[in-house]
Design a protein around this motif. Structure first.
Motif, mmCIF file in Angstrom:
data_model
loop_
_atom_site.group_PDB
_atom_site.id
_atom_site.type_symbol
_atom_site.label_atom_id
_atom_site.label_comp_id
_atom_site.label_asym_id
_atom_site.label_seq_id
_atom_site.Cartn_x
_atom_site.Cartn_y
_atom_site.Cartn_z
ATOM 1 N N ALA A 233 0.819 -1.213 0.000
ATOM 2 C CA ALA A 233 0.000 0.000 0.000
ATOM 3 C C ALA A 233 0.856 1.267 0.000
ATOM 4 C CB ALA A 233 -0.928 -0.007 1.216
ATOM 5 N N SER A 234 2.136 1.124 -0.285
ATOM 6 C CA SER A 234 3.036 2.280 -0.229
ATOM 7 C C SER A 234 2.856 3.188 -1.441
ATOM 8 C CB SER A 234 4.494 1.802 -0.135
ATOM 9 O OG SER A 234 4.864 1.137 -1.320
ATOM 10 N N SER A 235 3.506 4.313 -1.379
ATOM 11 C CA SER A 235 3.459 5.272 -2.495
ATOM 12 C C SER A 235 4.148 4.663 -3.713
ATOM 13 C CB SER A 235 4.175 6.564 -2.094
ATOM 14 O OG SER A 235 5.571 6.325 -1.954
ATOM 15 N N ASP A 236 3.886 5.244 -4.874
ATOM 16 C CA ASP A 236 4.534 4.767 -6.100
ATOM 17 C C ASP A 236 6.053 4.876 -5.990
ATOM 18 O OD1 ASP A 236 2.079 4.190 -7.219
ATOM 19 O OD2 ASP A 236 1.977 6.062 -8.374
ATOM 20 N N GLU A 237 6.519 5.937 -5.358
ATOM 21 C CA GLU A 237 7.961 6.143 -5.195
ATOM 22 C C GLU A 237 8.579 5.047 -4.328
ATOM 23 O OE1 GLU A 237 10.854 9.390 -3.055
ATOM 24 O OE2 GLU A 237 9.041 10.150 -4.041
ATOM 25 N N ASP A 238 7.931 4.737 -3.203
ATOM 26 C CA ASP A 238 8.454 3.685 -2.321
ATOM 27 C C ASP A 238 8.349 2.314 -2.978
ATOM 28 O OD1 ASP A 238 9.172 5.471 -0.378
ATOM 29 O OD2 ASP A 238 7.404 5.116 0.895
ATOM 30 N N LEU A 239 7.283 2.096 -3.737
ATOM 31 C CA LEU A 239 7.134 0.826 -4.435
ATOM 32 C C LEU A 239 8.239 0.655 -5.474
ATOM 33 C CD1 LEU A 239 5.196 -1.579 -4.211
ATOM 34 C CD2 LEU A 239 4.003 -0.672 -6.196
ATOM 35 N N GLU A 240 8.604 1.738 -6.136
ATOM 36 C CA GLU A 240 9.706 1.690 -7.106
ATOM 37 C C GLU A 240 11.022 1.377 -6.391
ATOM 38 O OE1 GLU A 240 11.741 1.751 -10.682
ATOM 39 O OE2 GLU A 240 9.577 1.678 -10.332
ATOM 40 N N SER A 241 11.221 1.963 -5.208
ATOM 41 C CA SER A 241 12.432 1.663 -4.429
ATOM 42 C C SER A 241 12.463 0.199 -4.018
ATOM 43 C CB SER A 241 12.497 2.541 -3.179
ATOM 44 O OG SER A 241 12.656 3.897 -3.526
ATOM 45 N N ALA A 242 11.315 -0.328 -3.590
ATOM 46 C CA ALA A 242 11.230 -1.745 -3.216
ATOM 47 C C ALA A 242 11.533 -2.630 -4.420
ATOM 48 C CB ALA A 242 9.848 -2.057 -2.644
ATOM 49 N N ARG A 243 11.005 -2.241 -5.563
ATOM 50 C CA ARG A 243 11.252 -2.993 -6.799
ATOM 51 C C ARG A 243 12.747 -3.039 -7.097
ATOM 52 N NH1 ARG A 243 11.956 -1.483 -12.127
ATOM 53 N NH2 ARG A 243 11.112 -2.890 -13.684
ATOM 54 N N ASN A 244 13.416 -1.894 -7.001
ATOM 55 C CA ASN A 244 14.857 -1.849 -7.268
ATOM 56 C C ASN A 244 15.643 -2.707 -6.287
ATOM 57 O OD1 ASN A 244 14.430 -0.108 -9.428
ATOM 58 N ND2 ASN A 244 14.748 1.733 -8.178
ATOM 59 N N GLU A 245 15.264 -2.658 -5.011
ATOM 60 C CA GLU A 245 15.957 -3.473 -3.997
ATOM 61 C C GLU A 245 15.739 -4.959 -4.235
ATOM 62 O OE1 GLU A 245 18.215 -2.461 -1.993
ATOM 63 O OE2 GLU A 245 17.859 -0.332 -2.324
ATOM 64 N N LEU A 246 14.521 -5.345 -4.599
ATOM 65 C CA LEU A 246 14.254 -6.759 -4.879
ATOM 66 C C LEU A 246 15.046 -7.211 -6.100
ATOM 67 C CD1 LEU A 246 12.849 -9.423 -4.322
ATOM 68 C CD2 LEU A 246 10.902 -8.592 -5.668
ATOM 69 N N HIS A 247 15.088 -6.384 -7.143
ATOM 70 C CA HIS A 247 15.863 -6.734 -8.332
ATOM 71 C C HIS A 247 17.337 -6.917 -7.972
ATOM 72 C CE1 HIS A 247 13.072 -5.748 -11.908
ATOM 73 N NE2 HIS A 247 12.349 -6.009 -10.842
ATOM 74 N N SER A 248 17.858 -6.034 -7.134
ATOM 75 C CA SER A 248 19.260 -6.155 -6.706
ATOM 76 C C SER A 248 19.486 -7.457 -5.941
ATOM 77 C CB SER A 248 19.661 -4.978 -5.820
ATOM 78 O OG SER A 248 19.659 -3.787 -6.547
ATOM 79 N N ALA A 249 18.550 -7.788 -5.046
ATOM 80 C CA ALA A 249 18.687 -9.009 -4.253
ATOM 81 C C ALA A 249 18.612 -10.248 -5.142
ATOM 82 C CB ALA A 249 17.615 -9.056 -3.171
ATOM 83 N N LEU A 250 17.679 -10.268 -6.090
ATOM 84 C CA LEU A 250 17.526 -11.428 -6.978
ATOM 85 C C LEU A 250 18.754 -11.645 -7.865
ATOM 86 C CD1 LEU A 250 13.805 -11.009 -8.068
ATOM 87 C CD2 LEU A 250 14.761 -13.019 -6.926
ATOM 88 N N GLN A 251 19.521 -10.575 -8.095
ATOM 89 C CA GLN A 251 20.698 -10.678 -8.950
ATOM 90 C C GLN A 251 22.003 -10.739 -8.161
ATOM 91 O OE1 GLN A 251 20.147 -7.299 -11.517
ATOM 92 N NE2 GLN A 251 18.499 -8.291 -12.651
ATOM 93 N N HIS A 252 21.928 -10.628 -6.841
ATOM 94 C CA HIS A 252 23.138 -10.639 -6.021
ATOM 95 C C HIS A 252 23.788 -12.024 -6.082
ATOM 96 C CE1 HIS A 252 25.787 -10.392 -2.552
ATOM 97 N NE2 HIS A 252 25.664 -9.073 -2.646
ATOM 98 N N PRO A 253 25.106 -12.092 -6.266
ATOM 99 C CA PRO A 253 25.772 -13.392 -6.405
ATOM 100 C C PRO A 253 25.523 -14.359 -5.241
ATOM 101 C CG PRO A 253 27.325 -11.590 -6.804
ATOM 102 C CD PRO A 253 26.038 -10.974 -6.374
ATOM 103 N N GLN A 254 25.380 -13.847 -4.026
ATOM 104 C CA GLN A 254 25.169 -14.730 -2.879
ATOM 105 C C GLN A 254 23.713 -15.158 -2.716
ATOM 106 O OE1 GLN A 254 27.221 -12.078 -0.054
ATOM 107 N NE2 GLN A 254 28.456 -13.872 0.472
ATOM 108 N N LEU A 255 22.788 -14.505 -3.417
ATOM 109 C CA LEU A 255 21.371 -14.808 -3.241
ATOM 110 C C LEU A 255 20.706 -15.379 -4.493
ATOM 111 C CD1 LEU A 255 20.179 -11.613 -1.311
ATOM 112 C CD2 LEU A 255 21.079 -13.746 -0.370
ATOM 113 N N CYS A 256 21.319 -15.202 -5.640
ATOM 114 C CA CYS A 256 20.628 -15.495 -6.900
ATOM 115 C C CYS A 256 20.191 -16.947 -7.055
ATOM 116 C CB CYS A 256 21.455 -15.031 -8.089
ATOM 117 S SG CYS A 256 23.017 -15.888 -8.291
#
Length: 194
Positions: free
Chosen positions: A100-123
């Motif tokens: 239910a967050s703002s569009d801006e916060d949702l975009e930040s969450a999206r970027n963080e999730l993308h980073s985590a999904l691509q991180h060498p230790q987590l991918c």
């Protein structure tokens, strides 16, 4: 007296057949829980552990729960740079976002999730993505989150689950954690999706 002895023998036979001792110990997993500030990480994990959420304040710094299952890290901007220190040795990831967050916060969450999904230790690890605050009027449904976060192309070949949740419905959260445990126990499964 004979009836008592017979009952005792029957009970011993019943115990021998049905009660094979205590259940085997459940495996423990190291799972990192990440997400932006205010997503509800501490509240969800506190409720899951049977603790009260009445006096919960946003976590500052890194918080280790009493449960060996979780490491909880705050989403504060000045702490996010340290998230990767807690990735080493993790066997799974829980990413909590405020649906239910703002569009801006949702975009930040999206970027963080993308980073985590691509991180060498987590991918290669299984991910449980919890779209929290589903009880709020502005909440986006899990299918909307999946589309906005572009999870299908990004997480192709990975083991992941996306579920909506709320602190007031712990049964659905427990079911989601059960699915994550299934992914942790079965390393050869096909990728999971909503």
């Amino acid at each position: 007296m004979d009836d008592l002895r017979i009952l005792h023998e029957m009970f011993k036979c019943f115990r021998a057949l049905c009660c094979k001792g205590p259940p085997p110990p459940r495996p423990e997993y190291d799972v990192v829980c990440i997400g932006l500030t205010g997503a509800g990480k501490t509240s969800l994990l506190s409720r899951l552990c049977g603790e009260s959420t009445d006096n919960i304040v946003p976590t500052t710094g890194i918080k280790h729960t009493d449960s060996p299952f979780f490491y909880v890290s705050t989403g504060a901007d000045n702490i996010k740079k340290y998230w990767s220190r807690y990735y080493q040795g993790s066997q799974g990831v829980i990413f909590v976002l405020d649906s239910a967050s703002s569009d801006e916060d949702l975009e930040s969450a999206r970027n963080e999730l993308h980073s985590a999904l691509q991180h060498p230790q987590l991918c290669t690890l299984p991910f449980l993505i919890l779209a929290n605050h589903q009880d709020k009027p502005a909440a986006r449904a899990p299918n909307q989150i999946k589309k906005y976060f572009e999870l299908e192309p990004l997480a192709r070949g990975k083991r992941w689950i996306l579920e909506g949740c709320t602190v007031d419905n712990m049964e659905s959260v427990k079911e989601s954690f059960g699915q994550l445990i299934g992914l942790l126990e079965d390393k050869e499964t096909e990728p999971a999706r909503i």
